[in-house]
Design a protein around this motif. Structure first.
Motif: not given
Length: 514
Positions: A353-361, A395-398
């Motif tokens: 499931x996706x989350x905003x890319x700013x939270x990577x790591x 499941x990815x939110x654009x």
């Protein structure tokens, strides 16, 4: 509160009880929290300028911003030093004129960096603690619901194979009237336990001020002597129903004497009557329990001219809080690290499931039930998805994607072919061949995305020349075109074509070799 901030669910329960009109002393008793701690939280929350009804509607992040940062005390050496002095202070305790202040002043002279007076006194009193005599506690109507599991279990039999398996017996009793709820359940696991709890409240048709539970693994995370730590799911359950939860002390049977006695009576009046019957499933077992439970509650007390049902209906039920409109749904809490592809993985679903890319790591908290997943960071929700059972799926939110990934998401073969056709037939033919040679359309789309960029950088004419040059070598893709354009080979080719080859008798044509 001095050592660390309480769990946010505990703080929300304090707010909920204050909004309901409970006193600080009552809240401390119901939640099993020190009254000074409750006073301090109420004081800090009251200084926010909002009443407790407004505070109950705030999310965790907003509440955290109102509260002061917790102070951290970490003095392991002071604790070691003080424990070594306890035998000496125990002797002083027997002397006339003993006060905690006197021995603290002596301690402070020798250990100026040690504990302050309040912490010193708390540690010494804990070390001096003696077992207190038990006493009869008069139960208050509408205050407590006591819960436990019976030690002996029912047996369920598979109708086809004859294989047997145990079924747990859940017992809940209202302390004031003795009105009792009994059901057979699959296990003592968290989901089964909370469902039994929900049905017990639905059975009595209301909510008491306090739920008292044994130190069950499905309810308690840690079980120290004075303040057992409840797990988040049970805290959330209590918050949903507007009640408090107290876990009995480990290995203290007198804390739960009333429910232990109820379990004994349930054995006598219900279990004994069913001992010779064979049950194939929980539904059949509970169907057999219900009429016997009704008889048990309607049975007259020996020393009182009333029954559990009469006491409940006349005196206790009116004092219960109403059930909430929505049924409680079990939420699972887990910690996860956001992967490089800006997704988190749920092992139960085998799904990403996706989350905003700013939270990577970064570490995030996952909260999910049977239908919905929510992702939180520092108390704020950053993503929400419907649960999916598609194994190894995404499941990815654009909007969670980086800009360049959002651009790639819109790639498809028809768009690239239309773009190439609008530029030049040569480019169009080249792009068609790229799609024909790739094993998967996504591979071709990535290559054509690069070719499209080269057209923007170098212009259509040069891209056309590069396509002609690459096609002559039967090389199709982004990298070969990029190499030709970076080294200006397309322009050299064009100059050589303009100059032509010199006429010479020794030159052999292609027909010479056939």
């Amino acid at each position: 509160m001095a050592g660390h901030r309480k769990d946010m669910l505990d703080i929300q329960r304090i707010i909920q009880l204050k909004a309901r009109g409970e006193s600080n002393r009552s809240i401390a008793r119901l939640l099993g929290i020190n009254r000074k701690t409750v006073n301090e939280y109420v004081l800090n929350l009251g200084g926010s300028g909002k009443d407790f009804s407004e505070l109950s509607r705030l999310d965790e992040e907003s509440l955290a911003s109102i509260l002061p940062e917790p102070k951290v005390f970490n003095k392991p050496q002071a604790f070691v030093d003080l424990q070594a002095l306890v035998p000496t202070y125990k002797k002083a305790l027997k002397q006339s004129g003993f006060t905690y202040l006197n021995i603290w002043e002596e301690y402070h002279k020798n250990y100026p960096d040690g504990y302050g007076y309040t912490q010193f006194k708390a540690h010494i009193q804990k070390a001096f603690a003696v077992q207190q005599a038990s006493f009869h506690m008069e139960q208050i109507m509408g205050e407590k619901l006591l819960i436990d599991y019976a030690g002996d279990r029912f047996i369920l039999t598979d109708r086809e194979t004859g294989v047997t398996r145990p079924a747990e017996l859940f017992v809940a009793i209202l302390a004031g009237s003795g009105y009792t709820y009994v059901e057979a359940s699959e296990s003592q696991q968290k989901a089964s336990f909370l469902n039994s709890m929900r049905r017990s409240l639905e059975f009595i048709g209301g909510v008491p001020k306090l739920i008292v539970t044994d130190n069950l693994k499905s309810a308690v995370t840690q079980a120290p002597r004075y303040e057992p730590e409840l797990n988040k799911d049970f805290k959330a359950f209590a918050l949903h129903y507007g009640t408090a939860v107290l876990a009995t002390r480990a290995r203290k049977p007198k804390d739960k004497a009333l429910v232990e006695n109820a379990v004994r009576l349930v054995y006598q009046r219900i279990c004994f009557a069913l001992k010779d019957q064979v049950f194939f499933n929980l539904h059949a077992l509970n169907a057999a329990i219900r009429p016997l439970l009704a008889l048990y509650n309607d049975r007259m007390y020996q020393q009182r001219q009333t029954s559990r049902t009469q006491l409940f209906l006349e005196q206790e039920q009116p004092l219960l809080s109403p059930l909430p409109a929505q049924v409680f749904t079990l939420i699972t809490y887990k910690q996860a690290t956001v992967q490089k592809n800006y997704h988190v993985f749920i092992s139960e679903d085998k799904h990403y499931y996706s989350v905003p890319h700013q939270y990577i790591g970064k570490k995030v908290e996952l909260r999910y039930n049977q239908t919905l997943l929510e992702v939180y960071s520092s108390g704020s929700r950053i993503a929400s998805h419907s649960r999916s059972s598609k194994s190894a799926g995404f499941s990815t939110t654009s909007t969670h994607m980086p800009d360049n990934h959002q651009f790639m998401q819109g790639w498809n073969m028809d768009d690239f072919l239309a773009w190439a056709k609008s530029k030049d037939p040569v480019i169009h033919g080249y792009v068609e061949t790229v799609f024909a040679q790739r094993a998967h359309p996504e591979q071709a789309c990535r290559s054509c995305g690069g070719i499209q960029r080269l057209g923007k950088v170098y212009g259509t004419d040069r891209l056309k020349s590069a396509c002609i040059r690459a096609a002559s070598f039967e090389q199709y893709g982004y990298k070969i075109l990029e190499s030709i354009l970076k080294q200006n080979i397309d322009q050299q080719d064009h100059e050589q074509q303009q100059q032509g080859l010199p006429v010479h008798d020794n030159l052999r044509g292609a027909t010479y070799y056939h």
